[in-house]
Design a protein around this motif. Structure first.
Motif, PDB file in Angstrom:
ATOM      1  N   MET A  31       0.835  -1.208   0.000  1.00 17.31           N
ATOM      2  CA  MET A  31       0.000   0.000   0.000  1.00 17.31           C
ATOM      3  C   MET A  31       0.871   1.260   0.000  1.00 17.31           C
ATOM      4  O   MET A  31       0.575   2.231  -0.699  1.00 17.31           O
ATOM      5  N   VAL A  32       1.952   1.234   0.786  1.00 18.67           N
ATOM      6  CA  VAL A  32       2.854   2.390   0.875  1.00 18.67           C
ATOM      7  C   VAL A  32       3.550   2.610  -0.470  1.00 18.67           C
ATOM      8  O   VAL A  32       3.729   3.750  -0.921  1.00 18.67           O
ATOM      9  N   GLU A  33       3.925   1.509  -1.140  1.00 21.84           N
ATOM     10  CA  GLU A  33       4.605   1.609  -2.442  1.00 21.84           C
ATOM     11  C   GLU A  33       3.743   2.331  -3.478  1.00 21.84           C
ATOM     12  O   GLU A  33       4.255   2.956  -4.408  1.00 21.84           O
ATOM     13  N   HIS A  34       2.413   2.257  -3.325  1.00 21.84           N
ATOM     14  CA  HIS A  34       1.506   2.900  -4.283  1.00 21.84           C
ATOM     15  C   HIS A  34       1.170   4.346  -3.921  1.00 21.84           C
ATOM     16  O   HIS A  34       0.411   5.007  -4.626  1.00 21.84           O
ATOM     17  N   MET A  35       1.715   4.825  -2.786  1.00 18.65           N
ATOM     18  CA  MET A  35       1.429   6.214  -2.382  1.00 18.65           C
ATOM     19  C   MET A  35       2.227   7.199  -3.236  1.00 18.65           C
ATOM     20  O   MET A  35       3.212   6.827  -3.872  1.00 18.65           O
ATOM     21  N   LYS A  36       1.801   8.467  -3.216  1.00 23.69           N
ATOM     22  CA  LYS A  36       2.491   9.517  -3.986  1.00 23.69           C
ATOM     23  C   LYS A  36       3.907   9.718  -3.468  1.00 23.69           C
ATOM     24  O   LYS A  36       4.147   9.599  -2.259  1.00 23.69           O
ATOM     25  N   LYS A  37       4.813  10.063  -4.330  1.00 25.78           N
ATOM     26  CA  LYS A  37       6.169  10.429  -3.908  1.00 25.78           C
ATOM     27  C   LYS A  37       6.065  11.762  -3.155  1.00 25.78           C
ATOM     28  O   LYS A  37       5.360  12.676  -3.590  1.00 25.78           O
ATOM     29  N   GLY A  38       6.754  11.850  -2.017  1.00 22.65           N
ATOM     30  CA  GLY A  38       6.701  13.093  -1.224  1.00 22.65           C
ATOM     31  C   GLY A  38       5.544  13.142  -0.240  1.00 22.65           C
ATOM     32  O   GLY A  38       5.405  14.106   0.514  1.00 22.65           O
ATOM     33  N   ALA A  39       4.700  12.097  -0.252  1.00 15.99           N
ATOM     34  CA  ALA A  39       3.609  12.037   0.733  1.00 15.99           C
ATOM     35  C   ALA A  39       4.223  11.806   2.129  1.00 15.99           C
ATOM     36  O   ALA A  39       5.362  11.351   2.251  1.00 15.99           O
ATOM     37  N   VAL A  40       3.463  12.157   3.162  1.00 17.27           N
ATOM     38  CA  VAL A  40       3.981  12.071   4.537  1.00 17.27           C
ATOM     39  C   VAL A  40       3.148  11.071   5.344  1.00 17.27           C
ATOM     40  O   VAL A  40       1.916  11.113   5.315  1.00 17.27           O
ATOM     41  N   ILE A  41       3.853  10.183   6.066  1.00 17.02           N
ATOM     42  CA  ILE A  41       3.183   9.254   6.998  1.00 17.02           C
ATOM     43  C   ILE A  41       3.577   9.656   8.420  1.00 17.02           C
ATOM     44  O   ILE A  41       4.768   9.777   8.724  1.00 17.02           O
ATOM     45  N   ILE A  42       2.580   9.895   9.267  1.00 17.69           N
ATOM     46  CA  ILE A  42       2.839  10.146  10.697  1.00 17.69           C
ATOM     47  C   ILE A  42       2.224   8.970  11.444  1.00 17.69           C
ATOM     48  O   ILE A  42       0.999   8.848  11.529  1.00 17.69           O
ATOM     49  N   ASP A  43       3.078   8.101  11.981  1.00 13.82           N
ATOM     50  CA  ASP A  43       2.571   6.911  12.681  1.00 13.82           C
ATOM     51  C   ASP A  43       2.569   7.175  14.183  1.00 13.82           C
ATOM     52  O   ASP A  43       3.558   6.947  14.877  1.00 13.82           O
ATOM     53  N   VAL A  44       1.433   7.670  14.685  1.00 15.04           N
ATOM     54  CA  VAL A  44       1.327   8.008  16.117  1.00 15.04           C
ATOM     55  C   VAL A  44       1.328   6.735  16.970  1.00 15.04           C
ATOM     56  O   VAL A  44       1.669   6.757  18.148  1.00 15.04           O
ATOM     57  N   SER A  45       0.994   5.611  16.363  1.00  8.08           N
ATOM     58  CA  SER A  45       0.932   4.329  17.102  1.00  8.08           C
ATOM     59  C   SER A  45       2.292   3.641  17.215  1.00  8.08           C
ATOM     60  O   SER A  45       2.364   2.504  17.671  1.00  8.08           O
ATOM     61  N   VAL A  46       3.357   4.334  16.818  1.00  6.41           N
ATOM     62  CA  VAL A  46       4.668   3.662  16.736  1.00  6.41           C
ATOM     63  C   VAL A  46       5.137   3.115  18.088  1.00  6.41           C
ATOM     64  O   VAL A  46       5.841   2.112  18.151  1.00  6.41           O
ATOM     65  N   ASP A  47       4.708   3.754  19.194  1.00  5.90           N
ATOM     66  CA  ASP A  47       5.119   3.252  20.515  1.00  5.90           C
ATOM     67  C   ASP A  47       4.486   1.906  20.831  1.00  5.90           C
ATOM     68  O   ASP A  47       4.934   1.189  21.722  1.00  5.90           O
ATOM     69  N   MET A  48       3.438   1.540  20.084  1.00  9.61           N
ATOM     70  CA  MET A  48       2.787   0.227  20.254  1.00  9.61           C
ATOM     71  C   MET A  48       3.124  -0.689  19.069  1.00  9.61           C
ATOM     72  O   MET A  48       2.430  -1.664  18.822  1.00  9.61           O
ATOM     73  N   GLY A  49       4.151  -0.338  18.313  1.00  9.02           N
ATOM     74  CA  GLY A  49       4.562  -1.170  17.186  1.00  9.02           C
ATOM     75  C   GLY A  49       4.242  -0.560  15.832  1.00  9.02           C
ATOM     76  O   GLY A  49       4.818  -0.941  14.824  1.00  9.02           O
ATOM     77  N   THR A  67      10.932   3.105  14.368  1.00  2.00           N
ATOM     78  CA  THR A  67      11.011   4.114  15.429  1.00  2.00           C
ATOM     79  C   THR A  67      12.160   5.071  15.157  1.00  2.00           C
ATOM     80  O   THR A  67      13.277   4.647  14.852  1.00  2.00           O
ATOM     81  N   THR A  68      11.880   6.377  15.262  1.00  2.00           N
ATOM     82  CA  THR A  68      12.917   7.402  15.086  1.00  2.00           C
ATOM     83  C   THR A  68      12.947   8.283  16.342  1.00  2.00           C
ATOM     84  O   THR A  68      12.212   8.025  17.292  1.00  2.00           O
ATOM     85  N   SER A  69      13.774   9.325  16.349  1.00  2.00           N
ATOM     86  CA  SER A  69      13.882  10.210  17.518  1.00  2.00           C
ATOM     87  C   SER A  69      13.574  11.647  17.110  1.00  2.00           C
ATOM     88  O   SER A  69      13.526  11.964  15.923  1.00  2.00           O
ATOM     89  N   HIS A  70      13.431  12.520  18.103  1.00  3.69           N
ATOM     90  CA  HIS A  70      13.158  13.934  17.804  1.00  3.69           C
ATOM     91  C   HIS A  70      14.320  14.581  17.038  1.00  3.69           C
ATOM     92  O   HIS A  70      14.118  15.550  16.317  1.00  3.69           O
ATOM     93  N   ASP A  71      15.543  14.052  17.228  1.00  8.44           N
ATOM     94  CA  ASP A  71      16.707  14.618  16.522  1.00  8.44           C
ATOM     95  C   ASP A  71      16.723  14.226  15.047  1.00  8.44           C
ATOM     96  O   ASP A  71      17.066  15.021  14.180  1.00  8.44           O
ATOM     97  N   ASN A  72      16.411  12.964  14.754  1.00 11.53           N
ATOM     98  CA  ASN A  72      16.318  12.486  13.371  1.00 11.53           C
ATOM     99  C   ASN A  72      14.946  11.850  13.180  1.00 11.53           C
ATOM    100  O   ASN A  72      14.803  10.633  13.206  1.00 11.53           O
ATOM    101  N   PRO A 115       8.121   8.112  18.854  1.00 14.85           N
ATOM    102  CA  PRO A 115       7.107   7.561  19.756  1.00 14.85           C
ATOM    103  C   PRO A 115       6.532   8.557  20.766  1.00 14.85           C
ATOM    104  O   PRO A 115       5.419   8.413  21.212  1.00 14.85           O
ATOM    105  N   ASN A 116       7.309   9.572  21.134  1.00 18.71           N
ATOM    106  CA  ASN A 116       6.871  10.445  22.224  1.00 18.71           C
ATOM    107  C   ASN A 116       6.558  11.851  21.695  1.00 18.71           C
ATOM    108  O   ASN A 116       7.232  12.807  22.022  1.00 18.71           O
ATOM    109  N   ILE A 117       5.523  11.962  20.867  1.00 16.80           N
ATOM    110  CA  ILE A 117       5.218  13.244  20.206  1.00 16.80           C
ATOM    111  C   ILE A 117       4.971  14.386  21.202  1.00 16.80           C
ATOM    112  O   ILE A 117       5.494  15.480  21.028  1.00 16.80           O
ATOM    113  N   PRO A 118       4.189  14.185  22.297  1.00 18.00           N
ATOM    114  CA  PRO A 118       3.941  15.320  23.206  1.00 18.00           C
ATOM    115  C   PRO A 118       5.214  15.941  23.790  1.00 18.00           C
ATOM    116  O   PRO A 118       5.208  17.126  24.133  1.00 18.00           O
ATOM    117  N   ALA A 119       6.301  15.172  23.903  1.00 22.89           N
ATOM    118  CA  ALA A 119       7.551  15.716  24.453  1.00 22.89           C
ATOM    119  C   ALA A 119       8.157  16.781  23.530  1.00 22.89           C
ATOM    120  O   ALA A 119       9.037  17.544  23.932  1.00 22.89           O
TER     121      ALA A 119
END
Length: 399
Positions: A281-299, A307-312, A326-330
């Motif tokens: 499904m991701v392969e068929h998305m537009k180039k330059g589209a953005v995915i924000i996975d808020v559920s990343v702390d649960m997998g 999983t990435t960090s606030h620095d990268n 994983p920790n967006i509110p921080a």
């Protein structure tokens, strides 16, 4: 019998209201606020305004120096609010009540005195059994943020942070569309004559609802997917306008993802978030589209998220920008700290008013739900099941 011979006055003989003994005695609190040492944790549980309210009620607050600096609150702010500031970490952990955002590390637990009251997040999935061994050994009474319930049965701390994460997910996406290396240069905002940004939100809980509100507020075209019709209906009512809503069906979802500029994943599971968006499904998305996975702390609910960090914060896969912090509110420590503080100040004053946590729990079933250790005895079934530990029913221990 004449009134002269009676040992009682007329007034005393008139039936009086029965006065029952009430077991509420006020107690003074001594709260320790340590500096958070967890990676990229910049929040603090109480703002200076909250400290001022607590001190005005006759309680003491000990704050470790620089504990609120990252959240925009200086030691001077806390000192002027009536808190005592110290550089001695062990002294803060020596307080009878400790308030923290992150659960204490093993080293921090070693500094805590026996029979202390600990109020913090638990983050069950990241704990180790040693953590619980120390709580038991030191006869600690521990309350978890995420287990505390409100009068309406919701979880106030989780809800508050979900509101921040939902709103932030859209704001982060709007930045990434312009700032990320392969961003597509689109502006969130309904500009005359320009087709609006297309946003897909997967999950209609609190995170999803606040993501939808923010995206609509910025003029985006929003589609919401969830497996629960009830949640979709509730979201439409709360947002107050008609939206494109759909149950999670691969055909409809794939079609929406192909066209969207931003996809937000906000699905939670009881253990791990279910993977809803596959690599194909991701392969068929537009180039330059953005995915924000808020559920990343649960997998994560996107198969391609890591999983990435606030620095990268981002990774680019198949030309799609993935945000997996994983920790967006921080990222918004001041807003998050004020939000947490608003929830805990009334609880702390209530605990003091009742004469301590044990009494407060008798009167407040929502707070009682947050308790997972009582004087070193595990009282939460979910924790017991997860770690295969014995537990006792709190009602049998207290009454």
């Amino acid at each position: 019998m004449s009134s002269q011979n009676s040992p009682f006055t007329i007034e005393q003989l008139i039936p009086q209201e029965e006065k029952l003994e009430v077991a509420r005695q006020k107690g003074a609190l001594y709260i320790g606020l340590p500096k958070e040492i967890y990676f990229q944790e910049r929040r603090i549980c109480l703002t200076p305004d909250a400290v001022a309210a607590i001190v005005a009620n006759g309680h003491k607050v000990l704050v470790e120096n620089d504990a609120g600096t990252e959240a925009g609150f200086s030691d001077k702010d806390y000192s002027e609010a009536g808190a005592e500031i110290t550089k001695d970490t062990a002294k803060v952990f020596g307080c009878p009540m400790i308030l923290k955002v992150e659960p204490p590390t093993i080293e921090e637990l070693d500094m805590i005195n026996p029979k202390t009251v600990l109020i913090s997040a638990l983050q069950l999935k990241t704990r180790q059994s040693k953590y619980f061994e120390i709580l038991a050994k030191k006869k600690i009474t521990a309350v978890a943020f995420e287990f505390i319930k409100d009068e309406d049965g919701s979880y106030p701390a989780v809800k508050a942070l979900s509101e921040i994460a939902g709103t932030a997910s859209v704001l982060i996406a709007s930045e990434l569309m312009v700032n990320a290396k392969k961003g597509n240069g689109l502006l969130f905002g309904n500009i005359s004559g320009v087709p609006p940004v297309e946003v897909v939100v997967i999950g209609a809980g609190t995170v999803g609802q606040f993501a939808v509100r923010s995206a609509l507020g910025l003029g985006a075209n929003v589609k919401v997917f969830d497996s629960s019709i009830t949640k979709l209906r509730k979201l439409q009512t709360n947002v107050g306008r008609t939206l494109y809503t759909s149950t999670i069906q691969p055909k409809n979802l794939t079609k929406a993802l192909r066209r969207c500029d931003v996809a937000i994943g906000a699905v939670r599971g009881s253990n791990r978030s279910p993977i809803i968006v596959t690599k194909t499904m991701v392969e068929h998305m537009k180039k330059g589209a953005v995915i924000i996975d808020v559920s990343v702390d649960m997998g994560g609910c996107f198969e391609t998220t890591e999983t990435t960090s606030h620095d990268n914060p981002t990774q680019i896969k198949n030309g799609v920008i993935h945000y997996g912090v994983p920790n967006i509110p921080a990222r918004y420590p001041k807003t998050a700290s004020i939000s947490i503080s608003n929830i805990f100040t009334p609880y702390l004053l209530d605990i003091a008013e009742s004469g301590g946590l044990e009494q407060a729990i008798r009167f407040d079933p929502g707070l009682k739900n947050g308790l997972y250790y009582y004087r070193g005895i595990l009282t939460n079934k979910a924790v017991a099941t997860w770690f295969d530990l014995p537990y006792s029913d709190l009602n049998l221990l207290m009454f």
